[in-house]
Motif scaffolding. Structure first.
Motif, PDB file in Angstrom:
ATOM      1  N   ASP A  64       0.828  -1.217   0.000  1.00 36.30           N
ATOM      2  CA  ASP A  64       0.000   0.000   0.000  1.00 36.30           C
ATOM      3  C   ASP A  64       0.858   1.261   0.000  1.00 36.30           C
ATOM      4  N   THR A  99      -7.553  -3.643  13.420  1.00 35.22           N
ATOM      5  CA  THR A  99      -7.325  -3.411  12.000  1.00 35.22           C
ATOM      6  C   THR A  99      -8.658  -3.388  11.273  1.00 35.22           C
ATOM      7  N   MET A 129      -8.345   0.075   1.099  1.00 35.99           N
ATOM      8  CA  MET A 129      -7.406   0.557   2.116  1.00 35.99           C
ATOM      9  C   MET A 129      -7.420  -0.343   3.344  1.00 35.99           C
ATOM     10  N   ALA A 138      -6.757   0.288   7.476  1.00 31.35           N
ATOM     11  CA  ALA A 138      -6.534   1.335   8.472  1.00 31.35           C
ATOM     12  C   ALA A 138      -6.878   0.784   9.852  1.00 31.35           C
ATOM     13  N   HIS A 139      -7.026   1.657  10.815  1.00 31.06           N
ATOM     14  CA  HIS A 139      -7.282   1.220  12.188  1.00 31.06           C
ATOM     15  C   HIS A 139      -8.513   1.901  12.760  1.00 31.06           C
ATOM     16  N   TYR A 174     -12.378   6.100  11.365  1.00 28.32           N
ATOM     17  CA  TYR A 174     -11.108   5.452  11.665  1.00 28.32           C
ATOM     18  C   TYR A 174     -10.390   6.214  12.772  1.00 28.32           C
ATOM     19  N   SER A 181      -6.553   7.677  13.321  1.00 32.02           N
ATOM     20  CA  SER A 181      -5.261   7.920  12.682  1.00 32.02           C
ATOM     21  C   SER A 181      -4.156   7.888  13.729  1.00 32.02           C
ATOM     22  N   LYS A 185     -13.871   9.166   7.456  1.00 31.83           N
ATOM     23  CA  LYS A 185     -13.381   9.092   6.080  1.00 31.83           C
ATOM     24  C   LYS A 185     -14.143  10.097   5.221  1.00 31.83           C
ATOM     25  N   CYS A 195      -7.532   6.745  -1.621  1.00 31.71           N
ATOM     26  CA  CYS A 195      -6.137   6.886  -1.170  1.00 31.71           C
ATOM     27  C   CYS A 195      -5.715   8.350  -1.094  1.00 31.71           C
ATOM     28  N   CYS A 206      -5.328   2.234  -2.234  1.00 31.84           N
ATOM     29  CA  CYS A 206      -3.967   2.409  -1.718  1.00 31.84           C
ATOM     30  C   CYS A 206      -2.993   1.368  -2.282  1.00 31.84           C
ATOM     31  N   SER A 220      -0.692  10.341   4.921  1.00 29.34           N
ATOM     32  CA  SER A 220      -0.735   8.932   5.280  1.00 29.34           C
ATOM     33  C   SER A 220      -1.661   8.627   6.469  1.00 29.34           C
ATOM     34  N   THR A 226      -3.746   6.392   7.049  1.00 24.77           N
ATOM     35  CA  THR A 226      -3.966   4.996   7.425  1.00 24.77           C
ATOM     36  C   THR A 226      -2.923   4.505   8.409  1.00 24.77           C
TER      37      THR A 226
END
Lengths: 160, 160
Positions: free
Chosen positions: A93, B33, B46, B48-49, B66, B68, B77, B111, B118, B157, B159
């Protein structure tokens, strides 16, 4: 012993995001996230982790290798069950902290609970967390018996 | 303030893996995750967390939230770019440390680099790490200009 793969910590954002060199960004435990999908159906099979050596072996051999946080060791998918993963395509990614592998899953499933995919329960949208959030099984039937497939007792949540 | 979602640390393996109650297993940073795929194409958009609050809001609203790690904050998002994600289906994995959301991606991409997904670079299989591992761009063309979409400078960035 081959050279380890260099890490993203040494590269600029431009280098990491727009470059043509693999510079994976490992987390504080030395791991990156790996998402495995079925090359045929596109289904998400599992989410697990790779350390540098698992990543190196997967790239070199085309067989999926992971790192088990619970067992604290490198692990070739299928080494216990026989149900391995042949990697057809591999992607990284934007910020190089997650890998996507599209695999041919050998045998009846990828999940240590005896199912094809680890994602066999849905979270219904629109629930508030005032009470317990109730899950719904989807394709929740077992496709194999994990007690037989993992005779060596390694079927303990290896994706953790 | 709603009650937080209870954590998997309080449940048995049977309860976590075969139960009908959401008991997410957050990592040492309080995160799980999240994998987002396109509901139409199945493409991986993508990884992400989510922290507990992002998970709660996503379930309650059907909009993807999410956390970050780089910005150390909750993030909806599309809040900067306008390119949000409507969650059509949500799944949890066997050990409840990963979430899969199937989304309708608004706008030209997910992305922060200005691409739809991504995962726009492939890692060719069969390379050894003796030298640098060379990536190949796949669908690497930008579908939007991140300098315009993220006028507030948040396109770093997220994610991570």
């Amino acid at each position: 012993m081959p050279d380890p793969i260099p890490s993203a910590s040494s590269g600029s954002t431009e280098h990491v995001e727009e470059g043509r060199v693999l510079v994976p960004k490992f987390d504080t435990e030395g791991l990156i996230t790996c998402v495995a999908t079925d090359i045929g159906t596109g289904e998400l099979l599992m989410v697990a982790h790779m350390d540098g050596e698992a990543l190196r072996r997967t790239i070199a051999t085309g067989e999926a290798w992971y790192y088990s946080r619970s067992r604290k060791r490198l692990w070739r998918k299928g080494e216990s069950s026989g149900y391995g993963q042949r990697v057809i395509e591999m992607r990284i990614d934007c910020d190089q902290d997650a890998v996507w592998i599209k695999v041919e899953q050998t045998g009846p499933g990828a999940c240590h609970t005896g199912r094809r995919s680890c994602f066999y329960r849905a979270i219904p949208i629109g629930q508030s967390a005032a009470g317990a959030i109730v899950l719904e099984f989807r394709n929740g039937g077992k496709t194999f018996d994990p007690q037989v497939a993992y005779r060596d007792g390694t079927n303990s949540s290896p994706t953790s």
